[in-house]
Design a protein around this motif. Sequence first.
Motif, PDB file in Angstrom:
ATOM      1  N   PHE A 175       0.852  -1.183   0.000  1.00  0.00           N
ATOM      2  CA  PHE A 175       0.000   0.000   0.000  1.00  0.00           C
ATOM      3  C   PHE A 175       0.893   1.240   0.000  1.00  0.00           C
ATOM      4  O   PHE A 175       1.927   1.275   0.679  1.00  0.00           O
ATOM      5  CB  PHE A 175      -0.916   0.015   1.223  1.00  0.00           C
ATOM      6  N   ALA A 176       0.494   2.254  -0.748  1.00  0.00           N
ATOM      7  CA  ALA A 176       1.289   3.479  -0.818  1.00  0.00           C
ATOM      8  C   ALA A 176       0.371   4.691  -0.924  1.00  0.00           C
ATOM      9  O   ALA A 176      -0.747   4.606  -1.450  1.00  0.00           O
ATOM     10  CB  ALA A 176       2.246   3.439  -2.000  1.00  0.00           C
ATOM     11  N   ARG A 177       0.851   5.824  -0.417  1.00  0.00           N
ATOM     12  CA  ARG A 177       0.146   7.091  -0.496  1.00  0.00           C
ATOM     13  C   ARG A 177       1.171   8.214  -0.565  1.00  0.00           C
ATOM     14  O   ARG A 177       2.353   8.038  -0.255  1.00  0.00           O
ATOM     15  CB  ARG A 177      -0.769   7.318   0.708  1.00  0.00           C
TER      16      ARG A 177
ATOM     17  N   THR B  53      -4.656   9.126  -0.067  1.00  0.00           N
ATOM     18  CA  THR B  53      -5.375   7.930   0.371  1.00  0.00           C
ATOM     19  C   THR B  53      -4.583   6.705  -0.070  1.00  0.00           C
ATOM     20  O   THR B  53      -4.098   6.640  -1.203  1.00  0.00           O
ATOM     21  CB  THR B  53      -6.779   7.880  -0.257  1.00  0.00           C
ATOM     22  N   TYR B  54      -4.444   5.749   0.819  1.00  0.00           N
ATOM     23  CA  TYR B  54      -3.666   4.563   0.487  1.00  0.00           C
ATOM     24  C   TYR B  54      -4.302   3.784  -0.667  1.00  0.00           C
ATOM     25  O   TYR B  54      -5.510   3.569  -0.706  1.00  0.00           O
ATOM     26  CB  TYR B  54      -3.528   3.649   1.704  1.00  0.00           C
ATOM     27  N   THR B  55      -3.462   3.366  -1.604  1.00  0.00           N
ATOM     28  CA  THR B  55      -3.858   2.534  -2.731  1.00  0.00           C
ATOM     29  C   THR B  55      -3.016   1.275  -2.722  1.00  0.00           C
ATOM     30  O   THR B  55      -1.811   1.330  -2.455  1.00  0.00           O
ATOM     31  CB  THR B  55      -3.648   3.280  -4.066  1.00  0.00           C
ATOM     32  N   GLU B  56      -3.637   0.123  -2.988  1.00  0.00           N
ATOM     33  CA  GLU B  56      -2.883  -1.117  -3.060  1.00  0.00           C
ATOM     34  C   GLU B  56      -2.317  -1.303  -4.464  1.00  0.00           C
ATOM     35  O   GLU B  56      -3.031  -1.125  -5.465  1.00  0.00           O
ATOM     36  CB  GLU B  56      -3.748  -2.313  -2.694  1.00  0.00           C
ATOM     37  N   PHE B  57      -1.043  -1.669  -4.530  1.00  0.00           N
ATOM     38  CA  PHE B  57      -0.383  -1.936  -5.804  1.00  0.00           C
ATOM     39  C   PHE B  57       0.083  -3.385  -5.821  1.00  0.00           C
ATOM     40  O   PHE B  57       0.587  -3.902  -4.818  1.00  0.00           O
ATOM     41  CB  PHE B  57       0.818  -1.007  -6.004  1.00  0.00           C
TER      42      PHE B  57
END
Length: 281
Positions: A172-174, A214-218
């Motif tokens: 997860f990254a933001r 906002t955290y997004t899953e990659f």
Amino acid sequence: MAKSSSSTEADGCTCPETCGQQECLVLKEDTVYTNSFEFAGLSAHTTYYYQISGICEDGSLISSDLIVFTTPCAEFEKLPYVENFDSYTSVGYNGGTMPYCWYYTSGNYYYSYSSYSNYHYPYIYNSSSYSHSGSNLLCMGDPDYISSSAGQPYFALPQFNKPVNEIEMSFFARLNSSSYYEEVADTLWVGVMSDVADTTTFDFVEEVIVNSTTYTEFEINFTGYTGNGTHIAIKRKGASFVEGSYYNTYYYAYIDDINIHEAPLCEHIRTLNVVGTEAHN
């Protein structure tokens, strides 16, 4: 004829010197009659001190300088490998702890006329307000305050006992902060390295654009990788909007909840697009 000995460090002392009443532990000592010699049974990811002493006819010794080396990490045998950074209490960019057997950028840090010699990015940051889960996260950081010799921030994971092309990675990254410039984003390059200390061995696999607070899953699937690299790595390309260090300095990615697992037989469906629509009664 020579005498060869190997030891480990005890209580922070520099072998072979003593520190108070503590002496460095001599693990092995051998008399050698050949030009080459191999120590067996050394532990993984351990720093050793090595010295060779020539034995003169009168029995006196002439010793070499102390040689220091660290054995490589052993392969991680079990997947999934999960790292959420929450087990670390000594954190921060100036000498804070990093996960076991990770390799990462380090260098001198210059800011406001102050210098820190044990500075590194990325680093573990303690903030439940910014983490995806728990209280810690990984800050990819700011390359503009690191000495040029350190290079662009990156980290390399330990080697796993599965070939890289049988592995999938998710995280997860933001973006660390919002901006009135809507186009601001941080770019991460995901790849594989054969030598974690040499960035020229970085094989690019996929680019990740982090443009939201906002955290997004990659998800990164390595089944198409055909190189000889053994360590999955993430390197920070830098923030984008216009050229200039200001954006690299103030906008960068936070990463949390890294998961390395076996790649599924069928790759996940993603990036669906609507090509066209048609009206029907």
